[in-house]
Design a protein around this motif. Sequence first.
Motif, PDB file in Angstrom:
ATOM      1  N   GLN A  74       0.991  -1.349  -0.227  1.00  0.00           N
ATOM      2  CA  GLN A  74       0.201   0.124  -0.187  1.00  0.00           C
ATOM      3  C   GLN A  74       0.888   1.585  -0.031  1.00  0.00           C
ATOM      4  OE1 GLN A  74      -2.664   0.891   3.614  1.00  0.00           O
ATOM      5  NE2 GLN A  74      -4.037   1.450   1.744  1.00  0.00           N
ATOM      6  N   TYR A  75       1.916   1.743   1.293  1.00  0.00           N
ATOM      7  CA  TYR A  75       2.664   2.186   0.856  1.00  0.00           C
ATOM      8  C   TYR A  75       4.209   2.123   1.405  1.00  0.00           C
ATOM      9  CZ  TYR A  75       1.641   2.869   5.922  1.00  0.00           C
ATOM     10  OH  TYR A  75       0.611   2.301   6.994  1.00  0.00           O
ATOM     11  N   ILE A  76       4.821   3.189   1.715  1.00  0.00           N
ATOM     12  CA  ILE A  76       5.822   3.279   1.794  1.00  0.00           C
ATOM     13  C   ILE A  76       6.282   4.471   2.725  1.00  0.00           C
ATOM     14  CG2 ILE A  76       7.144   1.853   0.243  1.00  0.00           C
ATOM     15  CD1 ILE A  76       8.689   4.563  -1.255  1.00  0.00           C
ATOM     16  N   SER A  77       6.737   4.874   4.131  1.00  0.00           N
ATOM     17  CA  SER A  77       6.644   5.840   4.610  1.00  0.00           C
ATOM     18  C   SER A  77       8.462   6.367   4.856  1.00  0.00           C
ATOM     19  CB  SER A  77       6.299   5.539   5.889  1.00  0.00           C
ATOM     20  OG  SER A  77       6.750   4.861   6.523  1.00  0.00           O
ATOM     21  N   LEU A  78       8.770   7.632   5.354  1.00  0.00           N
ATOM     22  CA  LEU A  78      10.045   8.095   6.035  1.00  0.00           C
ATOM     23  C   LEU A  78       9.386   8.578   6.460  1.00  0.00           C
ATOM     24  CD1 LEU A  78      13.122   8.126   5.549  1.00  0.00           C
ATOM     25  CD2 LEU A  78      12.738  10.049   3.760  1.00  0.00           C
ATOM     26  N   ASP A  79      10.578   8.532   8.278  1.00  0.00           N
ATOM     27  CA  ASP A  79      10.799   9.162   9.803  1.00  0.00           C
ATOM     28  C   ASP A  79      11.901   9.415  10.221  1.00  0.00           C
ATOM     29  OD1 ASP A  79       9.634   7.377  11.732  1.00  0.00           O
ATOM     30  OD2 ASP A  79       9.158   6.560   9.730  1.00  0.00           O
ATOM     31  N   ALA A  80      11.745  10.349  10.548  1.00  0.00           N
ATOM     32  CA  ALA A  80      12.982  11.187  11.822  1.00  0.00           C
ATOM     33  C   ALA A  80      12.737  11.776  12.880  1.00  0.00           C
ATOM     34  CB  ALA A  80      13.625  11.748  10.763  1.00  0.00           C
ATOM     35  N   GLY A  81      13.726  10.677  13.930  1.00  0.00           N
ATOM     36  CA  GLY A  81      12.790  11.359  15.305  1.00  0.00           C
ATOM     37  C   GLY A  81      13.832  11.577  15.654  1.00  0.00           C
ATOM     38  N   LEU A  82      13.650  11.471  17.488  1.00  0.00           N
ATOM     39  CA  LEU A  82      14.470  11.245  18.977  1.00  0.00           C
ATOM     40  C   LEU A  82      14.462   9.999  19.749  1.00  0.00           C
ATOM     41  CD1 LEU A  82      14.216  15.036  20.045  1.00  0.00           C
ATOM     42  CD2 LEU A  82      16.673  13.713  18.800  1.00  0.00           C
ATOM     43  N   ASN A  83      15.293   9.428  20.195  1.00  0.00           N
ATOM     44  CA  ASN A  83      15.392   8.403  20.811  1.00  0.00           C
ATOM     45  C   ASN A  83      15.978   8.698  22.605  1.00  0.00           C
ATOM     46  OD1 ASN A  83      14.023   6.351  19.247  1.00  0.00           O
ATOM     47  ND2 ASN A  83      16.445   5.544  18.560  1.00  0.00           N
ATOM     48  N   MET A  84      14.523   8.535  23.577  1.00  0.00           N
ATOM     49  CA  MET A  84      15.314   8.831  25.011  1.00  0.00           C
ATOM     50  C   MET A  84      15.041   7.045  24.997  1.00  0.00           C
ATOM     51  SD  MET A  84      13.368  10.175  27.866  1.00  0.00           S
ATOM     52  CE  MET A  84      12.301   8.679  28.328  1.00  0.00           C
ATOM     53  N   ALA A  85      16.644   6.337  24.791  1.00  0.00           N
ATOM     54  CA  ALA A  85      17.933   5.502  25.455  1.00  0.00           C
ATOM     55  C   ALA A  85      17.720   4.641  27.233  1.00  0.00           C
ATOM     56  CB  ALA A  85      18.295   5.155  24.323  1.00  0.00           C
ATOM     57  N   GLY A  86      17.942   4.191  27.366  1.00  0.00           N
ATOM     58  CA  GLY A  86      18.213   3.433  28.562  1.00  0.00           C
ATOM     59  C   GLY A  86      19.066   2.171  28.392  1.00  0.00           C
ATOM     60  N   ILE A  87      19.047   1.846  29.363  1.00  0.00           N
ATOM     61  CA  ILE A  87      19.983   0.429  29.456  1.00  0.00           C
ATOM     62  C   ILE A  87      19.665   0.450  30.885  1.00  0.00           C
ATOM     63  CG2 ILE A  87      21.773  -1.937  29.926  1.00  0.00           C
ATOM     64  CD1 ILE A  87      23.290   0.574  28.053  1.00  0.00           C
ATOM     65  N   HIS A  88      18.680  -1.276  30.760  1.00  0.00           N
ATOM     66  CA  HIS A  88      18.386  -2.460  31.868  1.00  0.00           C
ATOM     67  C   HIS A  88      18.820  -3.701  32.696  1.00  0.00           C
ATOM     68  CE1 HIS A  88      15.282  -3.695  35.191  1.00  0.00           C
ATOM     69  NE2 HIS A  88      15.125  -4.738  34.003  1.00  0.00           N
ATOM     70  N   SER A  89      18.796  -3.652  33.165  1.00  0.00           N
ATOM     71  CA  SER A  89      19.509  -4.675  34.587  1.00  0.00           C
ATOM     72  C   SER A  89      19.720  -4.774  35.665  1.00  0.00           C
ATOM     73  CB  SER A  89      21.075  -5.250  34.022  1.00  0.00           C
ATOM     74  OG  SER A  89      21.865  -4.378  35.033  1.00  0.00           O
ATOM     75  N   THR A  90      19.708  -6.381  36.232  1.00  0.00           N
ATOM     76  CA  THR A  90      19.873  -6.255  37.596  1.00  0.00           C
ATOM     77  C   THR A  90      20.604  -6.173  38.633  1.00  0.00           C
ATOM     78  OG1 THR A  90      20.356  -8.923  37.644  1.00  0.00           O
ATOM     79  CG2 THR A  90      18.774  -8.376  37.454  1.00  0.00           C
ATOM     80  N   GLY A  91      21.956  -4.979  37.601  1.00  0.00           N
ATOM     81  CA  GLY A  91      22.698  -4.916  38.470  1.00  0.00           C
ATOM     82  C   GLY A  91      22.433  -2.925  38.398  1.00  0.00           C
ATOM     83  N   ALA A  92      24.042  -2.627  38.493  1.00  0.00           N
ATOM     84  CA  ALA A  92      24.523  -0.903  37.994  1.00  0.00           C
ATOM     85  C   ALA A  92      23.581  -0.016  37.111  1.00  0.00           C
ATOM     86  CB  ALA A  92      25.627  -0.768  38.699  1.00  0.00           C
ATOM     87  N   PHE A  93      23.457  -1.129  36.200  1.00  0.00           N
ATOM     88  CA  PHE A  93      22.482  -0.600  34.716  1.00  0.00           C
ATOM     89  C   PHE A  93      21.320   0.051  35.268  1.00  0.00           C
ATOM     90  CE2 PHE A  93      25.908  -2.850  31.884  1.00  0.00           C
ATOM     91  CZ  PHE A  93      26.669  -1.763  31.482  1.00  0.00           C
ATOM     92  N   ASP A  94      20.785  -0.449  36.196  1.00  0.00           N
ATOM     93  CA  ASP A  94      19.435  -0.184  36.382  1.00  0.00           C
ATOM     94  C   ASP A  94      19.136   1.608  37.037  1.00  0.00           C
ATOM     95  OD1 ASP A  94      18.243  -2.076  35.937  1.00  0.00           O
ATOM     96  OD2 ASP A  94      18.449  -2.525  38.253  1.00  0.00           O
ATOM     97  N   ASN A  95      20.662   2.414  37.438  1.00  0.00           N
ATOM     98  CA  ASN A  95      21.234   3.633  37.436  1.00  0.00           C
ATOM     99  C   ASN A  95      21.422   4.274  36.731  1.00  0.00           C
ATOM    100  OD1 ASN A  95      20.116   2.950  40.256  1.00  0.00           O
ATOM    101  ND2 ASN A  95      22.165   1.978  40.913  1.00  0.00           N
ATOM    102  N   HIS A  96      21.922   3.635  35.872  1.00  0.00           N
ATOM    103  CA  HIS A  96      21.995   4.598  34.493  1.00  0.00           C
ATOM    104  C   HIS A  96      21.152   5.373  34.252  1.00  0.00           C
ATOM    105  CE1 HIS A  96      25.756   2.920  32.814  1.00  0.00           C
ATOM    106  NE2 HIS A  96      25.633   2.437  33.869  1.00  0.00           N
TER     107      HIS A  96
END
Length: 234
Positions: A50-72
Amino acid sequence: MTGCFFLCGICLFLIVFMNKAMTRKIIYVLFSFVSLTFLQAEAQKHPQLQYISLDAGLNMAGIHSTGAFDNHNKNFGIRLCLSGNYSFNDYASLGAALSFEQKGAGDPVYDFNTNLNYITLPLYFKVRTGKDPQLFFTAGIYGSRLLSASRRGERFVDGQSEAVNEKVTSEFRPFDMGLAAGGGIMVKLYDNFDFMVSAGISRGLLKIDKLTDESAKNYIIGISAGYIWYIGFR
């Protein structure tokens, strides 16, 4: 529309150069043929690319784990995406995309960020409303290939400030996969163009780091805007 003008031209030619009885018969056949063609085309509207699309934007990323990464802290990056849509009907479709995404996290102790650059292939199911503007919702999976990883900023060691600018690709696993969901709005601009605004979240299922025993996994919240080009029936 072009076919209609062409048919009108033929009919005018027949009226001028042929007798009336013959003209009526041929015009009847032509209109019957065109009507059947349009009915068949409508019946074959779906399924379709039906269609093709092109988009751009921003990510708010993080790393989750059972250790210190939780506080990143969260890490901000960009997203570029080219996608296509294969529709089953006016409301449901499958989609696939090829996107560049920046993920990672900020260190909870030092003033630097770990930046992860991925090329990602999302596959998703999409439902949308039938009126303009259209609301839509997506849910699916993704697979990612790590392009590069870097660590930048500064840290203090024994009271001294130390600049950080390191390539750390070898510290991370080359592949990631996970679940994703999102939604947004599509606004008709022209017969074959829409403007789109969307937001989404994704959560990785695989451990991404090599050097620790922590189960560190990616997650992002993103927003984007772009355009849709209809190459099939709207």
